[in-house]
Design a protein around this motif. Structure first.
Motif, PDB file in Angstrom:
ATOM      1  N   SER A  23       9.391  -5.702  29.512  1.00  0.00           N
ATOM      2  CA  SER A  23       9.894  -4.459  30.114  1.00  0.00           C
ATOM      3  C   SER A  23      10.831  -3.683  29.201  1.00  0.00           C
ATOM      4  N   THR A  24      11.372  -4.337  28.190  1.00  0.00           N
ATOM      5  CA  THR A  24      12.367  -3.661  27.337  1.00  0.00           C
ATOM      6  C   THR A  24      11.994  -3.609  25.865  1.00  0.00           C
ATOM      7  N   TYR A  25      10.973  -4.361  25.456  1.00  0.00           N
ATOM      8  CA  TYR A  25      10.726  -4.471  24.015  1.00  0.00           C
ATOM      9  C   TYR A  25       9.240  -4.662  23.736  1.00  0.00           C
ATOM     10  N   VAL A  26       8.760  -4.045  22.654  1.00  0.00           N
ATOM     11  CA  VAL A  26       7.369  -4.180  22.216  1.00  0.00           C
ATOM     12  C   VAL A  26       7.367  -4.548  20.745  1.00  0.00           C
ATOM     13  N   LEU A  27       6.727  -5.667  20.407  1.00  0.00           N
ATOM     14  CA  LEU A  27       6.591  -6.099  19.019  1.00  0.00           C
ATOM     15  C   LEU A  27       5.175  -5.765  18.553  1.00  0.00           C
ATOM     16  N   LEU A  28       5.087  -4.992  17.469  1.00  0.00           N
ATOM     17  CA  LEU A  28       3.801  -4.539  16.955  1.00  0.00           C
ATOM     18  C   LEU A  28       3.404  -5.320  15.710  1.00  0.00           C
ATOM     19  N   GLY A  29       2.102  -5.505  15.528  1.00  0.00           N
ATOM     20  CA  GLY A  29       1.583  -6.170  14.352  1.00  0.00           C
ATOM     21  C   GLY A  29       1.353  -5.190  13.217  1.00  0.00           C
ATOM     22  N   GLU A  30       0.705  -5.690  12.164  1.00  0.00           N
ATOM     23  CA  GLU A  30       0.407  -4.835  11.014  1.00  0.00           C
ATOM     24  C   GLU A  30      -0.790  -3.935  11.318  1.00  0.00           C
ATOM     25  N   CYS A  31      -0.870  -2.865  10.543  1.00  0.00           N
ATOM     26  CA  CYS A  31      -1.974  -1.928  10.727  1.00  0.00           C
ATOM     27  C   CYS A  31      -3.306  -2.628  10.481  1.00  0.00           C
ATOM     28  N   GLY A  32      -4.245  -2.348  11.351  1.00  0.00           N
ATOM     29  CA  GLY A  32      -5.570  -2.946  11.215  1.00  0.00           C
ATOM     30  C   GLY A  32      -6.453  -2.524  12.373  1.00  0.00           C
ATOM     31  N   VAL A  33      -7.465  -3.351  12.643  1.00  0.00           N
ATOM     32  CA  VAL A  33      -8.400  -3.024  13.713  1.00  0.00           C
ATOM     33  C   VAL A  33      -7.794  -3.395  15.065  1.00  0.00           C
ATOM     34  N   CYS A  34      -7.998  -2.542  16.058  1.00  0.00           N
ATOM     35  CA  CYS A  34      -7.514  -2.837  17.405  1.00  0.00           C
ATOM     36  C   CYS A  34      -8.447  -3.843  18.081  1.00  0.00           C
ATOM     37  N   PRO A  35      -7.922  -4.688  18.969  1.00  0.00           N
ATOM     38  CA  PRO A  35      -8.788  -5.612  19.708  1.00  0.00           C
ATOM     39  C   PRO A  35      -9.835  -4.858  20.521  1.00  0.00           C
ATOM     40  N   ARG A  36     -10.935  -5.552  20.837  1.00  0.00           N
ATOM     41  CA  ARG A  36     -12.010  -4.922  21.620  1.00  0.00           C
ATOM     42  C   ARG A  36     -11.467  -4.480  22.972  1.00  0.00           C
ATOM     43  N   GLY A  37     -11.856  -3.275  23.347  1.00  0.00           N
ATOM     44  CA  GLY A  37     -11.366  -2.722  24.607  1.00  0.00           C
ATOM     45  C   GLY A  37     -10.081  -1.946  24.466  1.00  0.00           C
ATOM     46  N   GLU A  38      -9.611  -1.787  23.219  1.00  0.00           N
ATOM     47  CA  GLU A  38      -8.409  -1.004  22.964  1.00  0.00           C
ATOM     48  C   GLU A  38      -8.705   0.088  21.943  1.00  0.00           C
TER      49      GLU A  38
END
Length: 311
Positions: A23-38
């Motif tokens: 609810s308060t924080y989002v950790l993002l990965g490195e640039c690349g391909v998005c998972p299927r359905g995203e």
């Protein structure tokens, strides 16, 4: 909600997948391909597709679903229609195979066990060909971000074709062996052999030309239905309304083409404005009426006789 800020990803379709989110924080990965359905949003962050297919998307899926059924019916009629009374049962079986394949395909697609479909909106032609837009930030190494940006319009058709082929191989050989007694052994399975050829062709067509078909299929339906109707009426020597209603089969073919005409018109108009789109459906019988009115003037024997009299 806090989001770790990084430089934006290069390319049209590269994004940062969400590794952790609360609810308060989002950790993002490195640039690349998005998972299927995203699919990436404007900030190049992978977001889950939560849209439902629009009417035009359903019409496209309907068109792709009709292709194997129409080809089944064509080859069944071509190989057994005039030689055996089993053609009707094979037509019904082909309809059942494709219908069952469509239902199972929807059930196994996300959300699992539901006939509803979760999808990403199609915004432009490049969404179908993300493999052509992999960026090279340093002009040496390529960042591979190939994904299904039109989820699930690309893969759902291929899954449907796989189920169609599986159901055909399970049901049709048993049916043909029992009811096609009027045919020789070499002729009984020709319609099945034909399917083993056209299913790979349809698969390649979807894999390579899916995006082009998505934008062109309404016009393809109209052009092909007009051509096939003219060829059928000419080959059947239908010169008047009396000839047309003489056989029930001719009426079935005529009404089938009218349904295709209407399908094409609805796909083009998308029913955005009903008061403008619905009157266009009145044009559906126009090609058949025009053919019946002008057929007597283009009869080859009449043209030859008039030409002879002129000399």
């Amino acid at each position: 909600m806090g989001v770790e800020m990084f430089p934006a990803c290069p390319g049209l379709y590269c994004g940062k997948p969400k590794i952790f989110e609360n609810s308060t924080y989002v950790l993002l990965g490195e640039c690349g391909v998005c998972p299927r359905g995203e699919k990436t949003d404007v900030e190049k962050i992978c977001q889950k597709c939560e849209d439902s297919p629009e009417l035009y998307d359903w019409l496209f899926l309907g068109f792709m679903a009709m292709l194997p059924l129409v080809l089944h019916w064509f080859f069944i009629e071509w190989y057994t229609g005039k030689k055996s009374s089993s053609a009707l049962f094979q037509h019904i079986t082909a309809l059942f195979e494709c219908s069952a394949a469509a239902v199972v395909t929807l059930l196994v697609n996300d959300p699992l066990g539901s006939l509803a479909v979760r999808s990403c909106k199609v915004k432009m032609l490049s969404d179908w060909y993300t493999m052509l837009y992999n960026p090279s930030p340093d002009y040496v190494n390529t960042l591979h971000c190939t994904q299904e940006a039109v989820y699930p319009l690309y893969t759902i058709v291929l899954i449907y074709y796989a189920f169609c082929l599986a159901f055909m191989m399970l049901l049709r050989p048993l049916l043909v062996k029992k009811i096609a007694c009027g045919l020789g052994k070499s002729d009984r399975f020709k319609s099945i052999y034909a399917a083993l050829y056209f299913f790979p062709i349809l698969t390649v067509l979807q894999a390579v030309g899916g995006g082009l078909l998505y934008y062109a299929f309404p016009y393809i339906i109209l052009v092909l239905s007009l051509i096939t109707l003219a060829v059928y009426m000419s080959a059947s020597e239908i010169q008047s309304l009396k000839n047309l209603v003489a056989k029930k089969k001719r009426l079935v073919v005529l009404f089938s083409h009218w349904l295709l005409h209407g399908y094409g018109i609805i796909s083009i108009s998308r029913l955005d404005k009903l008061e403008q789109s619905l009157p266009l459906l009145a044009l559906v019988p126009a090609p058949a009426i025009f053919y019946l009115i002008t057929a007597k003037f283009t009869e080859p024997n009449r043209i030859l006789s008039e030409g002879g009299n002129g000399h």
